[in-house]
Design an enzyme around this catalytic site. Structure first.
Site, PDB file in Angstrom:
ATOM      1  N   ARG A  63       0.851  -1.185   0.000  1.00 28.73           N
ATOM      2  CA  ARG A  63       0.000   0.000   0.000  1.00 28.73           C
ATOM      3  C   ARG A  63       0.893   1.244   0.000  1.00 28.73           C
ATOM      4  O   ARG A  63       1.571   1.539   0.990  1.00 28.73           O
ATOM      5  CB  ARG A  63      -0.932   0.009   1.214  1.00 28.73           C
ATOM      6  CG  ARG A  63      -2.008  -1.047   1.164  1.00 28.73           C
ATOM      7  CD  ARG A  63      -2.923  -0.850  -0.011  1.00 28.73           C
ATOM      8  NE  ARG A  63      -4.155  -1.593   0.147  1.00 28.73           N
ATOM      9  CZ  ARG A  63      -5.116  -1.591  -0.753  1.00 28.73           C
ATOM     10  NH1 ARG A  63      -4.972  -0.905  -1.880  1.00 28.73           N
ATOM     11  NH2 ARG A  63      -6.214  -2.284  -0.548  1.00 28.73           N
ATOM     12  N   ALA A  75     -11.455  -6.643  -0.901  1.00 37.06           N
ATOM     13  CA  ALA A  75     -12.351  -5.487  -0.988  1.00 37.06           C
ATOM     14  C   ALA A  75     -12.123  -4.759  -2.301  1.00 37.06           C
ATOM     15  O   ALA A  75     -11.085  -4.933  -2.939  1.00 37.06           O
ATOM     16  CB  ALA A  75     -12.093  -4.536   0.175  1.00 37.06           C
ATOM     17  N   GLU A  96      -9.855 -11.233  -6.526  1.00 38.61           N
ATOM     18  CA  GLU A  96      -8.671 -11.183  -5.665  1.00 38.61           C
ATOM     19  C   GLU A  96      -8.233 -12.538  -5.137  1.00 38.61           C
ATOM     20  O   GLU A  96      -7.060 -12.732  -4.844  1.00 38.61           O
ATOM     21  CB  GLU A  96      -8.889 -10.204  -4.509  1.00 38.61           C
ATOM     22  CG  GLU A  96      -8.989  -8.772  -4.985  1.00 38.61           C
ATOM     23  CD  GLU A  96      -9.012  -7.760  -3.846  1.00 38.61           C
ATOM     24  OE1 GLU A  96      -8.996  -8.157  -2.663  1.00 38.61           O
ATOM     25  OE2 GLU A  96      -9.048  -6.559  -4.158  1.00 38.61           O
ATOM     26  N   PRO A 114     -15.345   9.781   8.263  1.00 35.81           N
ATOM     27  CA  PRO A 114     -16.213  10.892   7.864  1.00 35.81           C
ATOM     28  C   PRO A 114     -15.655  12.285   8.153  1.00 35.81           C
ATOM     29  O   PRO A 114     -16.253  13.273   7.733  1.00 35.81           O
ATOM     30  CB  PRO A 114     -17.499  10.640   8.652  1.00 35.81           C
ATOM     31  CG  PRO A 114     -17.091   9.806   9.807  1.00 35.81           C
ATOM     32  CD  PRO A 114     -15.932   8.980   9.336  1.00 35.81           C
ATOM     33  N   GLY A 115     -14.516  12.367   8.798  1.00 33.20           N
ATOM     34  CA  GLY A 115     -13.898  13.669   9.019  1.00 33.20           C
ATOM     35  C   GLY A 115     -13.386  14.299   7.737  1.00 33.20           C
ATOM     36  O   GLY A 115     -13.234  15.515   7.659  1.00 33.20           O
ATOM     37  N   GLU A 140      -5.324  -4.724 -13.226  1.00 30.80           N
ATOM     38  CA  GLU A 140      -3.979  -4.679 -13.797  1.00 30.80           C
ATOM     39  C   GLU A 140      -2.952  -4.068 -12.845  1.00 30.80           C
ATOM     40  O   GLU A 140      -1.776  -4.399 -12.919  1.00 30.80           O
ATOM     41  CB  GLU A 140      -3.995  -3.898 -15.114  1.00 30.80           C
ATOM     42  CG  GLU A 140      -4.705  -4.627 -16.234  1.00 30.80           C
ATOM     43  CD  GLU A 140      -4.700  -3.835 -17.534  1.00 30.80           C
ATOM     44  OE1 GLU A 140      -4.051  -2.767 -17.599  1.00 30.80           O
ATOM     45  OE2 GLU A 140      -5.333  -4.307 -18.492  1.00 30.80           O
ATOM     46  N   GLU A 142      -2.850  -4.404  -9.571  1.00 36.59           N
ATOM     47  CA  GLU A 142      -2.791  -5.121  -8.296  1.00 36.59           C
ATOM     48  C   GLU A 142      -1.757  -6.237  -8.331  1.00 36.59           C
ATOM     49  O   GLU A 142      -1.747  -7.059  -9.237  1.00 36.59           O
ATOM     50  CB  GLU A 142      -4.151  -5.760  -7.966  1.00 36.59           C
ATOM     51  CG  GLU A 142      -5.177  -4.806  -7.451  1.00 36.59           C
ATOM     52  CD  GLU A 142      -6.455  -5.507  -7.032  1.00 36.59           C
ATOM     53  OE1 GLU A 142      -7.010  -5.115  -6.001  1.00 36.59           O
ATOM     54  OE2 GLU A 142      -6.911  -6.431  -7.725  1.00 36.59           O
TER      55      GLU A 142
END
Length: 184
Positions: A63, A75, A96, A114-115, A140, A142
């Site tokens: 990530r 997800a 996945e 939500p901030g 593509e 991932e």
């Protein structure tokens, strides 16, 4: 007491593939003005997928935002073809992990942060998994590895800081709750 902030001006800063970035000038309930930086997001769905031998399917991937490898439940983003959360969850599980599920249950939904964003995430549980011979292709961009972990292995990944995104931490505590209640 009034809480609503009224938008005075809204400016689109960036319109990306996944998100839009907006800066809004708002009128606060106390009459003062402020700025809000908002990330608009189409929403997503995630899957808590259990194998028949009581393992959790997870994906390991890099990530960029956190500059590290992350272990997460499958997800993905809703899109024009499947704006429905369950359809998105089914697609993402197959893309996945290469699995489909015969039994699906809605678990919960929530705003991730939500901030600053309106991202709305739906979480489903999947059971009675079936390996697909020719699954839907991965995105593509991932690079992922599929893991099937026991509760203890997943908890260790959490303790080591590898499983730390909100949806996956939720999944782990959901699993823990089910174990305490005598379900798996």
């Amino acid at each position: 007491m009034e809480f609503e902030e009224k938008t005075i001006k809204s400016e689109l800063i960036y319109d990306g593939k996944v998100t839009k970035y907006i800066v809004e000038d708002v009128l606060l309930p106390n009459g003062k003005q402020s700025k809000r930086e908002i990330v608009r997001h189409d929403g997503a769905a995630a899957v808590i997928a259990f194998t028949d031998d009581q393992k959790l399917l997870l994906v390991k991937q890099y990530r960029k935002a956190i500059e590290k490898i992350s272990i997460e439940i499958p997800a993905g983003l809703k899109d024009a073809e499947d704006e429905n959360g369950l359809k998105t969850a089914k697609r993402e599980l197959e893309e996945e992990t290469g699995f489909q599920a015969q039994v699906w249950s809605f678990i919960t939904s929530f705003y991730s942060t939500p901030g600053f964003t309106d991202e709305f995430l739906e979480i489903y549980e999947a059971r009675q998994l079936i390996k697909v011979d020719n699954p839907l292709p991965k995105d593509e961009d991932e690079t992922i590895e599929v893991l099937a972990l026991t509760f203890e292995e997943a908890w260790h990944a959490y303790e080591e800081g590898h499983l730390r995104d909100s949806k996956s931490v939720f999944a782990l505590f959901y699993w823990k709750m089910k174990k305490i209640q005598g379900f798996n």
